[in-house]
Design a protein around this motif. Sequence first.
Motif, mmCIF file in Angstrom:
data_model
loop_
_atom_site.group_PDB
_atom_site.id
_atom_site.type_symbol
_atom_site.label_atom_id
_atom_site.label_comp_id
_atom_site.label_asym_id
_atom_site.label_seq_id
_atom_site.Cartn_x
_atom_site.Cartn_y
_atom_site.Cartn_z
ATOM 1 N N LEU A 311 0.787 -0.995 0.104
ATOM 2 C CA LEU A 311 0.098 -0.093 0.051
ATOM 3 C C LEU A 311 0.801 1.296 -0.097
ATOM 4 O O LEU A 311 0.786 2.395 -0.786
ATOM 5 C CB LEU A 311 -1.018 -0.138 1.441
ATOM 6 C CG LEU A 311 -1.848 1.032 1.344
ATOM 7 C CD1 LEU A 311 -2.849 1.170 -0.076
ATOM 8 C CD2 LEU A 311 -2.682 1.098 2.758
ATOM 9 N N VAL A 312 1.799 1.365 0.642
ATOM 10 C CA VAL A 312 2.769 2.415 1.032
ATOM 11 C C VAL A 312 3.431 2.695 -0.328
ATOM 12 O O VAL A 312 3.728 3.929 -0.913
ATOM 13 C CB VAL A 312 3.937 2.267 2.154
ATOM 14 C CG1 VAL A 312 4.898 3.327 2.076
ATOM 15 C CG2 VAL A 312 3.153 2.174 3.533
ATOM 16 N N ALA A 313 4.099 1.473 -0.898
ATOM 17 C CA ALA A 313 4.723 1.774 -2.366
ATOM 18 C C ALA A 313 3.781 2.028 -3.371
ATOM 19 O O ALA A 313 4.375 2.988 -4.008
ATOM 20 C CB ALA A 313 5.285 0.288 -2.464
ATOM 21 N N GLY A 314 2.514 1.815 -3.077
ATOM 22 C CA GLY A 314 1.557 2.386 -4.368
ATOM 23 C C GLY A 314 1.301 3.860 -4.008
ATOM 24 O O GLY A 314 1.106 4.602 -5.361
ATOM 25 N N LEU A 315 1.353 4.293 -2.897
ATOM 26 C CA LEU A 315 1.225 5.508 -2.530
ATOM 27 C C LEU A 315 2.094 6.661 -2.748
ATOM 28 O O LEU A 315 2.031 7.896 -3.098
ATOM 29 C CB LEU A 315 0.604 5.591 -1.047
ATOM 30 C CG LEU A 315 -0.729 5.287 -0.670
ATOM 31 C CD1 LEU A 315 -0.852 5.082 1.077
ATOM 32 C CD2 LEU A 315 -1.748 5.975 -1.220
ATOM 33 N N THR A 316 3.514 6.038 -2.726
ATOM 34 C CA THR A 316 4.698 6.900 -2.698
ATOM 35 C C THR A 316 5.220 6.706 -4.056
ATOM 36 O O THR A 316 6.333 7.547 -4.239
ATOM 37 C CB THR A 316 5.629 6.461 -1.472
ATOM 38 O OG1 THR A 316 5.958 5.187 -1.538
ATOM 39 C CG2 THR A 316 5.093 6.905 -0.127
#
Length: 319
Positions: A311-316
Motif C-alpha cells: 500500500l505504501v509503495a503504491g502511494l509513494t
Amino acid sequence: MVDVPTLVEQARAGGPRAVARLISLVEGASPQLREVMAALAPLAGGAYVVGLTGSPGVGKSTSTSALVSAYRKQGKRVAVLAVDPSSPFSGGALLGDRVRMSDHASDPGVYIRSMATRGHLGGLAWAAPQAIRVLDASGFDVVLVETVGVGQSEVEIASQADTSVVLLAPGMGDGIQAAKAGILEIGDVYVVNKADRDGADATARELNHMLGLGESRGPGDWRPPIVKTVAARGEGVDEVVEALEKHRAWMEERGVLGERRAARAAREVETIAVTRLRERIGSLHGDRRLDALAERIVAGSLDPYAAADELVAGLTGES
C-alpha cells in the motif's frame, strides 16, 4: 483569500490582529498555510522559546504571568501561547488564559493566545510548532508556551521549547508524579511554586535527591537548578529568569541550542509528512486497492505487514 505578505509585514510591525490572523490560518489548516510558512521561514529564529509544564494546580498560569512581567521589565517583547483543553462541543479552548493573564491585556509589548489541544495528547496543540514560528517571526524576544496540565503525557513540551521549565508545588504528591511522568528527563529548570506552603523545602530536597539519582553528568554538563517561588506575589521570579538566561548561555556556548532547534525542525517536517500520508491513506476507504489487499489477507495469501508495504509503495510510487 488573505494578503499574506501584508499580513506578515503588519505582524512584524507589532500588529496584534495580524499575529492573531496568522495563527488562525495555522489552526484552521488554511490552504494558504504553505504561503504563510514560506513567508515566515527567513524571519524566524530570533525568539527564545520557554516551555512551562506541570500538574494541574501548581500555578502554571500565575507563573507564566509573573515571567511576562519580569521580561517586560527588561524591555523584551513577550508572547504567550497558552494551550488549553478543548471544548467537546466547539473544539475551542476551555480555560481561556487570556482572562487569567488580564494584567497584561493592555500592554502592546505582550501578546497572549489560547490554543485548544483539539484532542491532541502530549499537552500541546498539533498546530503549536507553526504557531510558535508565527510568534517567533513576528519579532517577539521571548515566547512562553504553557501546556495544559495533563500529567504524564505532557512531556512533549520538551521537544518544542529551547528550555523546559517544570513546575511543582508542595502537598500535591509531586515527588511521585516526578518519578512517574519522566519529568526528571525533560526539565532544564525546576520551580517549586507556592513555596510559602508547608512542605516546600521537603519537596525541593526530594527533587534534588531524585535529580542526583538520574543520569551521571560530566564536567560542564548542565545540572537543572531548583528555584523556589511564590509566583502570586512575584517572589523568586527574577531567580527563575536568571536560571533561564544561564541555561540559554550554556546552550549557545556548547552548540546545544542549534541542535535542539534542528531536532525540532526535523520533527515538524516528519509530522507534516506523516500527516499528508495519513490523509492519503484515509481517502482509501472503499478504494479497490485496499479491498483487494484485505481479501488477500483473509485468504491467507498475504500478511498485514506485506500488505502495508504494498500500500505504501503504491502511494509513494516506490518500486
